[in-house]
Design an enzyme around this catalytic site. Structure first.
Site, PDB file in Angstrom:
ATOM      1  N   GLU A   1       1.623   0.306  -4.783  1.00 49.56           N
ATOM      2  CA  GLU A   1       0.738   1.086  -5.189  1.00 49.56           C
ATOM      3  C   GLU A   1       1.240   2.532  -5.284  1.00 49.56           C
ATOM      4  OE1 GLU A   1      -3.533   2.837  -3.335  1.00 49.56           O
ATOM      5  OE2 GLU A   1      -1.859   2.440  -2.191  1.00 49.56           O
ATOM      6  N   ASP A  43       0.764  -1.075  -0.030  1.00 45.61           N
ATOM      7  CA  ASP A  43       0.155  -0.115  -0.120  1.00 45.61           C
ATOM      8  C   ASP A  43       0.786   1.334   0.147  1.00 45.61           C
ATOM      9  OD1 ASP A  43      -2.753   1.372   0.511  1.00 45.61           O
ATOM     10  OD2 ASP A  43      -1.702   1.792   2.041  1.00 45.61           O
TER      11      ASP A  43
END
Length: 612
Positions: free
Chosen positions: A355, A326
């Site tokens: 990400e 993330d």
């Protein structure tokens, strides 16, 4: 004097009793790991001055930080260590034994180090576990967990769990899914909005409302039997504000602290801006996402080591197929390189996707290993996420025709592939858990949805798909994340609609679901579609044509965005056709004659042809 002596004795007794070792992380490891020296974080009362020893592990050092309640024990695991529990004994400065803890050592699974991570041959299905399927209603309410179930509240916990995902494995297999990416399922004991999982309060244990570590492993094992891998969603940038660390930080610099709450500016370009002010760069990396997500300081060597070991522990424990990290660019830059390298040193064929939510390919490609950079930074990250293609495809399908085709947006997005070192190891996706459903983005136009799905399943890259996209889940009139992450129909007892069985689905939803199943199995069988070279042609009059080739397999895709049929002159596409005079429609299995030099494409139709 007598009273003073008695007081001193009592004080010493209280002091001795206060030194209690309570918890060790990680509590287990494996024999024969590349990382055979582990730094254990021990937590207890007034233990920072203790010294650890072991007769079976080679204890190298014991260190405390600012908090008196943590001790960091570095120990090497011998190659000839025995499987089972190994004891660490803790002594105070006077040599007195004050406690002990066990570390369990296990054998690695066969082929663990050489495990192959996800690739472009995979069809990855992203799930928000709380919203997918409730397989065990008994864990909806758990003692000690601050937030209970409230399915009526779109931002509340709805009860989906690991048991429900295990129950759904046949559905995944039927749909042609080969990898599952689960939004975080680790403990998230926050007071509100805990269902999404990104404010973790324990990095080594599954949230009991989802199940247990053992159930997580059961899912991984049973999925593997069906040829389905597990991709774990991890977060190194932040934790939840109710993580035990926040009431007793191991050191003051364990998190990035400010005189008052300071939010990240989200200016990812400041990482690269040669003119950027240091204050802006610092706010990007060290600012907090929100007040409930303290920003971790990975420049702290012990925290960095903790996070690296934690990731490796989960890969080995679950037998993971990959990691999705993330908020990739927010943590310390050198930590990102060290973290990735440590995992790939342990598992050279593993895959990790970061990400980086921007639509600038130069900012995305920078992080992929092997790309050209403007500095001497070495990135080891294998895969990145293609947010640019997602937005370009929406613009291309929704845009108005002008002096050039709107579909050129898609072409231009893919034309940036010169910036990447491995174009098939770029993750592509119609939508995800943080954006509107693609059916909503396409204004619930089913023809555009079918075209978008066909393009995603036939272009380059590694395909990720969000749960419910196959049945046209949408979020009309709102971008509330709770609505975007609505419950998958049929996942709860009593649901009027059941996407697992088809009961209650509309005819269009059933058609959509079957179309995705067809595309998934087609892509799975075709090396050209899942890992071939891409050759594409500038769109003209809203018709986009491209080829995917792998050895002797040559597939032609023609996407006609017009509301009327088109007769396509094939002469322009001779480079891709390579003299082919016939083809087979891979959806309908109909034969197509290409020898006449033209082909008919219906209104809002996408043809997938195996040309020969």
């Amino acid at each position: 004097m007598k009273k003073l002596l008695i007081g001193l004795v009592l004080a010493c007794a209280i002091n001795a009793q206060a030194q209690v070792v309570e918890k060790i992380e990680p509590a287990s490891w494996w024999i024969g790991m590349e990382m055979n020296t582990v730094e254990f974080m021990v937590h207890g009362k007034d233990i920072s001055q203790l010294v650890a020893e072991s007769t079976t592990l080679e204890v190298i050092k014991s260190e405390g930080l600012e908090s008196p309640n943590y001790l960091f024990v570095t120990a090497r695991v011998p190659v000839d260590a025995k499987v089972g529990d190994h004891t660490l004994v803790f002594r105070n400065t006077k040599g007195k034994k004050v406690g002990r803890l066990s570390v369990a050592l296990g054998l690695r699974a066969d082929g663990s180090a050489s495990r192959k991570g996800f690739s472009s041959a995979d069809f990855i299905y992203l799930i928000t576990p709380d919203r997918f399927r409730n397989g065990d209603a008994s864990n909806d309410q758990v003692k000690g967990m601050l937030e209970g179930p409230n399915r009526e509240f779109i931002g509340g916990r709805h009860g989906g769990d690991l048991a429900g995902i295990i129950e759904s494995l046949d559905y995944f297999e039927k749909m042609g899914i080969s990898s599952l990416w689960l939004n975080p399922v680790l403990e998230n004991n926050m007071e509100t909005y805990s269902y999404h999982g990104y404010a973790m309060t324990d990095l080594y244990n599954v949230d009991p409302r989802y199940g247990t570590n053992e159930q997580y492993k059961e899912l991984a094992d049973k999925a593997k039997e069906k040829g389905i891998g597990i991709i774990m969603d991890q977060v190194a940038n932040h934790i939840g504000s109710l993580h035990p660390w926040m009431s007793d930080l191991p050191s003051e610099d364990w998190v990035n602290q400010w005189p008052e709450f300071t939010q990240t500016n989200h200016m990812k370009v400041s990482r690269f801006d040669p003119h950027a002010a240091e204050v802006d760069r610092k706010q990007f990396t060290d600012g907090w996402f929100v007040e409930t997500m303290p920003d971790l300081n990975q420049r702290n060597e012990k925290l960095a080591r903790y996070l690296i070991q934690n990731s490796i522990w989960w890969v080995e424990y679950l037998g993971l197929h990959g990691i999705r990290m993330d908020t990739w660019s927010y943590p310390d830059k050198q930590f990102l390189a060290d973290w990735t390298k440590a995992i790939l040193d342990e598992y050279p064929n593993f895959n990790i996707v970061g990400e980086e939510w921007v639509s600038d390919p130069s900012l995305i490609s920078y992080w992929q290993a092997g790309t050209n950079k403007m500095d001497d930074y070495t990135s080891y990250l294998p895969s990145v996420m293609d947010f640019l293609l997602q937005s370009a495809l929406i613009e291309g399908l929704n845009g108005e025709s002008g002096w050039r085709s709107s579909m050129t947006k898609i072409y231009e997005s893919l034309a940036n592939d010169y910036m990447y070192s491995d174009v098939n190891n770029i993750m592509i996706f119609p939508d995800n858990h943080d954006m509107s459903r693609i059916y909503t983005q396409l204004n619930e136009d089913f023809d555009k949805w079918k075209m978008a799905m066909t393009l995603f399943f036939t272009t380059r890259g590694t395909l990720q798909f969000y749960y419910g996209t196959e049945i046209l889940m949408s979020n009309p009139g709102t971008e509330d994340h709770g609505v975007i992450r609505s419950d998958f129909p049929g996942g709860w007892e009593g649901d009027a609609v059941n996407a697992f069985t088809g009961e209650g689905l509309t005819a269009q939803q059933k058609e959509a679901q079957e179309y995705i199943r067809t595309l998934a199995h087609l892509r799975k069988k075709s090396c050209a579609l899942n890992s071939g070279e891409l050759l594409h042609f500038i769109p003209q009059e809203e018709v986009y044509v491209y080829f995917r080739t792998f050895e002797q397999e040559n597939i032609m895709v023609l996407a006609n965005r017009n509301k009327e049929g088109k007769t396509i002159d094939l002469a322009r596409f001779s480079q891709g056709l390579k003299g082919a005079t016939s083809g087979e429609n891979l959806i309908t299995e109909e034969k197509v004659d290409l020898s006449r030099g033209t082909i008919e494409v219906g209104p809002m139709e996408t043809l997938i042809l195996w040309v020969k």
